[in-house]
Design a protein around this motif. Structure first.
Motif: not given
Length: 460
Positions: A59-60, A127-135
């Motif tokens: 997350r930011n 596999t989540a990364s910064r490109k995900e919107r929420y999770k």
């Protein structure tokens, strides 16, 4: 609660001539005052801080209201205090004591995370990364596995001569369409089949698995990483693996024999095994008929299966006759006759594994069966949270309750008698005042626990 509810006055049956009126206007009152002891445990073992370090937060940083360490602490403290569901946290997010435990900077002004934020924490993909919107908060499962063993190692100032690793599987009933859901014929319902490995009271492994597998599936892999980590710290410790007949498999025994690990495993009875103790079984029956009391005899012999075992192994048999009839039992072991004669091996060593059943019950007391998300990965995260809550309470028992009347109390008893204390909370600029209930019946016990914890050095 809403203002309308706060203004409502409840009129109860009078006490003789006195009216009884109740109203939700007491202010910041909690029922979890004893949770302060859990915070003291955390300050001394750092389990929540280390657990939070197993997550990667994409997350930011400028937009984060609830850091990972607060989310993790809120979830684990909630389980330890008896709040099993994420829905509970929509009410708990305004609990000032939980905010103190979680280390909110302004615990009287800042709300904790609600169920939606905690839900996103659980449902993040591997596999989540910064490109995900929420999770965007990814858990490293291998890091948590390593942490559970590391906590065990850190709890010992010096290496023990011998440790016993107890293995067991249990059912986790499912009532939805969860990933990996299968019907288990033995348990008679749809479930997961988690694998647990304990060393005494220390939890070393909690692995969630589908139930369409053998009970021993994956146990060699888990033992391999655990033994390797233990031996990296304690090279010469003697390790014994103990389990019921569900773990009596050639792969596991062969691995133990190749890696300097002893084993003691239940062995399912068959006609060949029962024939080996036919005379002893008759003798046990005769003794029972003569005395009317349970009779047992022990015998040991060398045994090898016709196909599945690669070699002959030592087997110890118990020929027993009870009121209900014959009750033969068998175990197979690599332990020597000189170190463990037959009767002592069975009665003292093998039967000692029964205490692990109590440890598994404690996982259920901490809601390890609340695996109701759709995905196996997120349900494993829930199991990890319950496991960390268990570590907190187990360390409270080990460091604070040792030598007290609750030295062997289970988690639910500890929660009821030590953690569930009513308290009034007042927060000023410089202090948090917590006025614990004057009618609390275990004040002396609480003081003993507090003094014991104060004697344990803080972990920086």
């Amino acid at each position: 609660m809403s203002t309308e509810c706060n203004q409502f006055v409840f009129g109860f049956h009078p006490q003789k001539r006195r009216e009884i009126r109740a109203q939700f206007d007491g202010g910041a009152i909690t029922s979890d005052g004893g949770g302060l002891l859990l915070r003291e445990i955390e300050k001394r073992i750092g389990i929540l801080r280390q657990f939070a370090a197993c997550f990667t937060d994409y997350r930011n940083p400028d937009l984060i209201e609830h850091p990972v360490k607060e989310l993790v602490a809120q979830r684990v403290y909630g389980l330890a205090l008896g709040y099993e569901d994420l829905n509970d946290h929509d009410e708990l997010r305004n609990d000032p004591l939980l905010a103190v435990l979680v280390e909110k900077e302004d615990s009287d002004k800042e709300a904790l995370a609600g169920k939606s934020t905690l839900n996103r924490l659980e449902l993040t993909k591997e596999t989540a990364s910064r490109k995900e919107r929420y999770k965007k908060i990814v858990l490293d499962h291998a890091a948590v596995d390593h942490l559970l063993v590391e906590v065990f190692l850190q709890a010992h100032q010096e290496a023990p001569e011998e440790i016993i690793l107890d293995l067991d599987a249990t059912d986790d009933p499912l009532h939805g369409q969860q990933e990996g859901r299968f019907f288990h014929g033995y348990y008679g319902h749809y479930c997961y089949l988690p694998l647990y490995i304990f060393c005494g009271e220390f939890l070393l492994c909690a692995r969630l698995r589908s139930s369409n597998i053998d009970a021993s599936a994956g146990s060699v892999e888990e033992l391999q990483r655990i033994v390797e980590q233990i031996r990296s710290a304690w090279p010469w410790v003697r390790i014994v693996v103990r389990g019921d007949s569900g773990f009596c498999r050639e792969e596991l025994m062969a691995w133990c024999e190749a890696n300097r690990v002893e084993y003691l495993l239940g062995l399912a009875k068959n006609e060949r095994l029962k024939a080996e103790i036919a005379e002893e079984q008759k003798e046990a029956q005769a003794r029972y008929q003569e005395t009317g009391r349970a009779a047992r005899l022990f015998k040991e012999f060398v045994y090898q299966t016709r196909k599945s075992w690669s070699r002959a192994r030592r087997v110890v048999a118990k020929a027993e006759h009870l009121e209900k009839g014959e009750n033969p039992r068998f175990v197979v072991t690599s332990l020597s006759r000189e170190a463990w004669p037959a009767q002592a091996l069975y009665e003292e060593h093998y039967c000692g594994r029964g205490d692990m059943e109590n440890r598994i019950k404690e996982q259920l007391m901490l809601f390890s069966d609340r695996t109701s998300t759709h995905y196996l990965r997120s349900n494993q995260l829930r199991l990890y949270c319950s496991s960390i809550a268990y570590v907190l309470l187990q360390m409270l028992r080990r460091l604070g309750l040792a030598g007290t009347e609750l030295a062997k109390a289970q988690c639910s008893t500890i929660r009821l008698k030590v953690l569930k204390i009513g308290a009034l909370i007042r927060i000023t600029v410089r202090k948090v005042w917590i006025s614990l209930a004057g009618g609390y019946p275990y004040v002396d016990l609480f003081r003993q626990v507090y003094e014991k914890l104060c004697a344990v050095p803080l972990k920086h």
